[in-house]
Design a protein around this motif. Structure first.
Motif, mmCIF file in Angstrom:
data_model
loop_
_atom_site.group_PDB
_atom_site.id
_atom_site.type_symbol
_atom_site.label_atom_id
_atom_site.label_comp_id
_atom_site.label_asym_id
_atom_site.label_seq_id
_atom_site.Cartn_x
_atom_site.Cartn_y
_atom_site.Cartn_z
ATOM 1 N N LEU A 170 0.819 -1.212 0.000
ATOM 2 C CA LEU A 170 0.000 0.000 0.000
ATOM 3 C C LEU A 170 0.854 1.265 0.000
ATOM 4 N N SER A 171 1.997 1.210 0.664
ATOM 5 C CA SER A 171 2.864 2.393 0.723
ATOM 6 C C SER A 171 3.440 2.742 -0.640
ATOM 7 N N LEU A 172 3.465 1.766 -1.556
ATOM 8 C CA LEU A 172 3.968 2.019 -2.903
ATOM 9 C C LEU A 172 2.975 2.800 -3.754
ATOM 10 N N LEU A 173 1.726 2.926 -3.262
ATOM 11 C CA LEU A 173 0.685 3.597 -4.036
ATOM 12 C C LEU A 173 0.675 5.108 -3.849
ATOM 13 N N GLY A 174 1.571 5.619 -2.994
ATOM 14 C CA GLY A 174 1.718 7.059 -2.874
ATOM 15 C C GLY A 174 1.191 7.632 -1.579
ATOM 16 N N PRO A 175 1.528 8.894 -1.305
ATOM 17 C CA PRO A 175 1.184 9.523 -0.022
ATOM 18 C C PRO A 175 -0.306 9.699 0.209
ATOM 19 N N VAL A 176 -1.079 9.912 -0.844
ATOM 20 C CA VAL A 176 -2.526 10.088 -0.660
ATOM 21 C C VAL A 176 -3.141 8.820 -0.085
ATOM 22 N N VAL A 177 -2.753 7.683 -0.648
ATOM 23 C CA VAL A 177 -3.248 6.398 -0.138
ATOM 24 C C VAL A 177 -2.790 6.192 1.302
ATOM 25 N N GLU A 178 -1.551 6.541 1.595
ATOM 26 C CA GLU A 178 -1.039 6.382 2.959
ATOM 27 C C GLU A 178 -1.852 7.202 3.948
ATOM 28 N N VAL A 179 -2.128 8.456 3.618
ATOM 29 C CA VAL A 179 -2.910 9.309 4.513
ATOM 30 C C VAL A 179 -4.299 8.716 4.736
ATOM 31 N N LEU A 180 -4.934 8.254 3.672
ATOM 32 C CA LEU A 180 -6.278 7.688 3.781
ATOM 33 C C LEU A 180 -6.279 6.436 4.658
ATOM 34 N N VAL A 181 -5.302 5.561 4.447
ATOM 35 C CA VAL A 181 -5.233 4.324 5.227
ATOM 36 C C VAL A 181 -5.015 4.632 6.706
ATOM 37 N N VAL A 182 -4.087 5.536 6.995
ATOM 38 C CA VAL A 182 -3.809 5.883 8.390
ATOM 39 C C VAL A 182 -5.035 6.527 9.033
ATOM 40 N N ALA A 183 -5.705 7.419 8.320
ATOM 41 C CA ALA A 183 -6.906 8.060 8.866
ATOM 42 C C ALA A 183 -7.976 7.025 9.190
ATOM 43 N N ILE A 184 -8.103 6.012 8.335
ATOM 44 C CA ILE A 184 -9.069 4.949 8.570
ATOM 45 C C ILE A 184 -8.716 4.140 9.819
ATOM 46 N N LEU A 185 -7.423 3.966 10.068
ATOM 47 C CA LEU A 185 -6.977 3.136 11.182
ATOM 48 C C LEU A 185 -6.870 3.903 12.496
ATOM 49 N N LEU A 186 -7.042 5.224 12.458
ATOM 50 C CA LEU A 186 -7.127 6.012 13.689
ATOM 51 C C LEU A 186 -8.594 6.119 14.111
ATOM 52 N N ALA A 187 -8.827 6.383 15.397
ATOM 53 C CA ALA A 187 -10.212 6.308 15.876
ATOM 54 C C ALA A 187 -10.581 7.445 16.821
ATOM 55 N N GLN A 188 -9.962 8.613 16.669
ATOM 56 C CA GLN A 188 -10.245 9.711 17.596
ATOM 57 C C GLN A 188 -11.702 10.159 17.515
#
Length: 303
Positions: free
Chosen positions: A72-90
């Motif tokens: 997934l990290s090879l797909l670029g920073p936009v994908v990384e931000v989206l994945v991390v946001a999904i995995l956070l739960a604030q």
């Protein structure tokens, strides 16, 4: 670069939370992880050598998560931000905690129904104080498990790091219990989860203590944390208890049996209400803000 991505992901999660319209159409990553853990439990948790099988299961899940994160990290920073946001739960954590406060303000049964959504203990006979206390404890623990720890492991290991943490934490929540079925098979998952939360739990306590002005009580917070049955969950609970001036943990019932757990900050106030849950939510946002500030500092240092 990782700090920049985390900074953006934290803002995105805080602003939008969980897009329910999306998860009604496709499974949430946590659901997929849960299915993988359940498959391992169903297929491997049988016969002899269950501890070895459990070790093999969590090792396989960790490798799969790390590989997935790398891809997934090879797909670029936009994908990384989206994945991390999904995995956070604030945002989700605040919403579930706020539902308990709103429920308590409406009626005791409504408060019990709301807190039953976020805790595993018996709720049918809870007093208003027990409902509020349970919500605050859950909020404290989940600030660590659902926000700070994932953010920490993303900073350390990128997408592979956060996905490994999430799959281990999911496994611990499903099979990391000392029940006849899982005490051997879930042993490795529980111990690995303890290890991965060792630093984040204490960091979470620090993030709660700093803005609430109880950092000078750090030695007392550490002492209170050691009273908790968990080696890690006691830290954010102890910091939150001091920040609010209340006693947390203490006796509670599971499956009809009363468990005599020690109080965390036993000298604190034991009569709690919806306003205390509101105060805990403010502490959640303050801790989140300090973590966001730390990301900003890392960005400035690395620029």
């Amino acid at each position: 670069m990782t700090a920049v991505l985390l900074f953006l992901a934290m803002l995105l999660d805080a602003a939008l939370g969980e897009p329910e319209w999306l998860w009604r159409r496709v499974p949430h990553p946590a659901v997929l992880m849960g299915r993988a853990v359940a498959w391992c439990d169903d297929k491997l948790n049988t016969g002899q050598a269950r501890r070895a099988k459990g070790l093999a299961a969590i090792a396989g899940l960790v490798v799969a998560a790390a590989v997935t994160g790398q891809i997934l990290s090879l797909l670029g920073p936009v994908v990384e931000v989206l994945v991390v946001a999904i995995l956070l739960a604030q945002r989700s954590l605040v919403a579930h905690t706020n539902a308990v406060a709103d429920g308590l303000r409406l009626s005791l049964p409504a408060g019990r129904r709301a807190v039953a959504m976020i805790v595993s203990r018996d709720t049918a006979d809870m007093s208003p104080s027990a409902v509020a206390r349970s919500a605050i404890e859950s909020a404290s623990e989940n600030l660590s498990d659902g926000v700070i720890a994932p953010a920490f492991w993303f900073l350390i290991g990128g997408l592979p790091g956060i996905l490994v943490y999430k799959v281990v934490n999911t496994a611990d929540s499903m099979i990391g219990y000392r029940t006849p079925r899982h005490k051997d098979f879930g042993w490795a998952s529980a111990r690995l989860d303890d290890l991965l939360n060792l630093i984040p739990a204490r960091l979470t306590a620090l993030l709660i203590a700093l803005p609430s002005g109880v950092i000078n009580d750090w030695r007392a917070i550490a002492g209170d944390a050691r009273l908790h049955r968990s080696p890690n969950a006691g830290w954010p609970e102890a910091a939150m208890a001091r920040a609010l001036g209340v006693a947390l943990a203490g006796p509670r019932a599971y499956d009809g049996a009363m468990q005599n757990f020690a109080w965390v900050h036993p000298a604190g106030r034991r009569t709690l209400a919806a306003a205390d849950v509101d105060a805990a939510i403010r502490r959640l946002w303050q801790a989140w803000g300090v973590m966001l500030g730390l990301c900003a500092i890392l960005i400035l240092i690395s620029s």
